[in-house]
Design a protein around this motif. Sequence first.
Motif, PDB file in Angstrom:
ATOM      1  N   VAL A 233      37.944  80.674  19.629  1.00  0.00           N
ATOM      2  CA  VAL A 233      39.074  79.828  19.254  1.00  0.00           C
ATOM      3  C   VAL A 233      38.784  79.247  17.869  1.00  0.00           C
TER       4      VAL A 233
ATOM      5  N   ILE B   5      49.798  75.801  25.565  1.00  0.00           N
ATOM      6  CA  ILE B   5      48.343  75.923  25.565  1.00  0.00           C
ATOM      7  C   ILE B   5      47.774  74.522  25.755  1.00  0.00           C
TER       8      ILE B   5
ATOM      9  N   LYS C 208      57.322  84.680  15.966  1.00  0.00           N
ATOM     10  CA  LYS C 208      57.018  84.162  17.299  1.00  0.00           C
ATOM     11  C   LYS C 208      55.510  84.018  17.425  1.00  0.00           C
ATOM     12  N   ALA C 209      55.054  82.794  17.470  1.00  0.00           N
ATOM     13  CA  ALA C 209      53.606  82.590  17.493  1.00  0.00           C
ATOM     14  C   ALA C 209      53.287  81.221  18.058  1.00  0.00           C
ATOM     15  N   ASN C 210      52.087  81.115  18.614  1.00  0.00           N
ATOM     16  CA  ASN C 210      51.628  79.813  19.097  1.00  0.00           C
ATOM     17  C   ASN C 210      50.999  79.025  17.949  1.00  0.00           C
TER      18      ASN C 210
ATOM     19  N   TYR D 140      48.050  78.249  17.261  1.00  0.00           N
ATOM     20  CA  TYR D 140      46.784  78.731  16.709  1.00  0.00           C
ATOM     21  C   TYR D 140      47.016  79.942  15.796  1.00  0.00           C
ATOM     22  N   VAL D 141      48.036  80.701  16.110  1.00  0.00           N
ATOM     23  CA  VAL D 141      48.334  81.900  15.319  1.00  0.00           C
ATOM     24  C   VAL D 141      49.252  81.566  14.134  1.00  0.00           C
TER      25      VAL D 141
ATOM     26  N   GLN E 220      56.405  80.184  20.089  1.00  0.00           N
ATOM     27  CA  GLN E 220      56.242  80.943  21.322  1.00  0.00           C
ATOM     28  C   GLN E 220      54.871  80.612  21.904  1.00  0.00           C
TER      29      GLN E 220
ATOM     30  N   ASP F 125      51.967  81.411  24.422  1.00  0.00           N
ATOM     31  CA  ASP F 125      51.524  82.585  25.170  1.00  0.00           C
ATOM     32  C   ASP F 125      51.437  82.322  26.669  1.00  0.00           C
TER      33      ASP F 125
ATOM     34  N   PRO G  28      40.626  75.497  24.571  1.00  0.00           N
ATOM     35  CA  PRO G  28      41.426  74.301  24.861  1.00  0.00           C
ATOM     36  C   PRO G  28      41.479  73.961  26.345  1.00  0.00           C
TER      37      PRO G  28
END
Lengths: 317, 547
Positions: B261, B313, B344-346, B348-349, B364, B366, B402
């Motif tokens: 992470v 998350i 579309k990403a969390n 962290y991304v 988005q 995950d 996390p």
Amino acid sequence: MKKISMFFAALVVAVASFATPAKTPTKNDLADYYEPGQLCVCVYFEEEVCNDIVFAGSYNGWNTTVAEMVKFAPLEGFEGWYYVAVTDASEDIQGKPVQLKGDGSFDWMYQTGDVASWTVVAGTVNITPGYDGEADLKGYSTAEPVILISAYFKLHNTPCGYVAEYKDYIIRLNAPFCAGADGTYYDAAIIGDFNGWSEGVAANYIDEETFEYVFELKQAEKTRAFKFKALGDTDWSNQIQLQNENGEWYDNPNITLGDETTISIDYSAGKYTLCADATDVEEVVVEKASAVKVIKDGQMVIEMNGKFFNILGAEMK
Amino acid sequence: MKSIKLAILLMAVVGMTACVGDLNTTPIDKNSATAFNQDAVFSKCYATLALTGQKGPDGDCDIDDLDEGTSSFYRMMWELNEFCSDEGWWIWNDVGLADIRVMNWNGDNALVKGLYYRLNIDIKLCNHFLEYASTDEKGMTQRAEIRFIRALNYWYILDMFKVAPLSTKESTELPEFVEREALYTWLVGELQELTEILPEQRLSIYRVDRYAAWLLLARTYLNAEVYTGTPQWELAAEAAQEAQKGNYKLLTDETISKDGVRYSAYQKLFMGDNHSNGAQDEALLLIYQDGVYCQCWGGSRFVISATRDAKFIPWGSSDSWKCFRSSPEMVYKFAPKAAADTIKANEYVMPIILKDDRAILCSQSDSNTVQTWKLSGPMSTEFYDCWSVIKFTGVYSTSDHPAKSVGSDASWPDTDIPLLRLAEAYMIEAEALFRQGGKDAEALDIINNVIRKRANAAPLTKIDEQTLCDEWCREFFTEGRRRTDLIRFNRFAGPQADANAYSWEGRGGVATNTPYVSLPEKWNWYPIPNDDKASNKNYYNTKGDGY
């Protein structure tokens, strides 16, 4: 019992292929096959026909739902000839034959070929170039049957015994850097026969520093073609243009997807048809990204600048 | 549980509660038999930045006549600076909130009253301390620090109101109201003196030294034109440079956990262990928070829980309110407008995709792939109508994942609030240099090689007002300052040049960013509460605030 079934199956898949018509119908031969005022189109297909052929056109608003389309029927007494009769009140009656796939579904991939493939035997119709290896048939007259000969289907594609190969493609485009007269920068859109030449695939990521666009085509057939134009340009008047050796501009050509699943195209030296003078364009602030989600080692990861990152942001070694 | 504990948690300060009426009638009784506990009152003055009363998280409010939920310094300051800005949309309809969102408040607004009385009761508390504190070496140090806390409260009054009650001594008299220019003059003088008498180095990470005073002075100079009509760009740059001379540094070390992470340096500023992961060295004023010893609804708990839905998350807390999201205009500070709705990403991304570690946004999750985030921002009560803006988290940067992070409490985060960060000193210097004219290259050098470099963001190629205004947002979004910046850049209310015409979700009650609506200048400050005007006729000795 088993043998009989196999015998009938062999009949069903029997392939009809006629290089040249042994006998050509006249308009009188078609008199019993349409009502006055209807459009009657009669076609001889020189290339392989193994499935039903439907007529796609203005008569039903270009609806491509097979159940709502009219199919060509064999013309009795004229081997290799098919006819269709439809009622169409359009000012400009348009339509073209499309051979269905083996499973009975519709696909523009199997429409008839380009202008050179057509011969008009009788009747009135205007045949003009289409997007990519096909022709558009417009301006049909219903005054008399239209009798045509089709030498081949689009790009010689045939659904007969053909097994489509589908792949996931990543297409990177370095697009021209220019704006229209109002100062708004053009974004590139990918279009192609993988989805009926629509703007259905948005760029995953755009880097406004380099104007690099990344498009993902999921499960696209490798024989499909694509090209680029300005996003939102509905009438194709603002395509990306390239320059030949004589300094002449031409529309960017169709490209076939093919075997390589990562395709990089550099059109940065080109321009959009409606580009304003470059000196009028304000410099763009560098703050955009170029990254793409890809599958690597069986998991979704992010690729950027040749590096891979997992879904929690860490670089994968 | 944090190893660093503060005396601010030992709140046995008998007789220190006050009420709204105190502002108008009777101050704290000098003749009370209650003993003055210097350390306790000293701690209480710091504690007012986070806590709302004598009992955590609620139940014994400092201010009797207010809903305790609207009496938090940080939360009220944050809400009144963020809700009306381009950074986000609070979807709940708490009392008074709707009018803040669409810039239609008045002197009876509950949130405005909450902030006003909180700031003034905190000032009164500071004055009480200064009245009784000893004058030995320890006492003088504490006095300087409490004068800073008072100055900080006055800075928010200066920034958020047009006229103000100025009271620097404990008194039974009603305070005099002064014009904004007078308060500015007093505050500048006070901060200048504090830059000389505050400690060279802070005595704990939760106390201040002279560099905090330099930074607050730089912030005051930066906004001088708003407060007085006369810009002070040179003074702002000089003060910002002085603020950089302390024993502080930008956090630049990211962490890659055993489970793969990535906690970026910027992310670590807002994590559960930001008292020990290096972030404390960037914070010139860190508001103490602790899951066990410092529970309150107006600190990091609210800014973390408000931005989460249950399926995100893990964020180091079991609590999710799903009531604050970004606005489209906030998203466009990081994401290209033409393609933003395809990303579309969390959280962290997203910084990886958008090439900026500060883009801690989520479109988005995950762990909740069925949810669709929109990018529409139609002033709706739907949490998912725009991306989630979630840079504060209770997760520790020492955790492998996390989901494995363990803080002091399952619900209350330990995340401290960096109210003054060194990055602000660099941003002030850059803007002040730019504003002087002819110094674009110097300003750009700071933005690119200090601010954006730490964020792993590509350098900018040019600098102008819009770029700077956007960069303030990128660096400090949801840290409770956006309204101030928008006003300074002439992008909030009042007459604006067409070139500055800028709007956002809810501005002036308009749902989208078009059409632009011109707003009266008075929306650049909040009104003195009507009940205080009624109680203290000294207000009418000023030109008034126009409400």
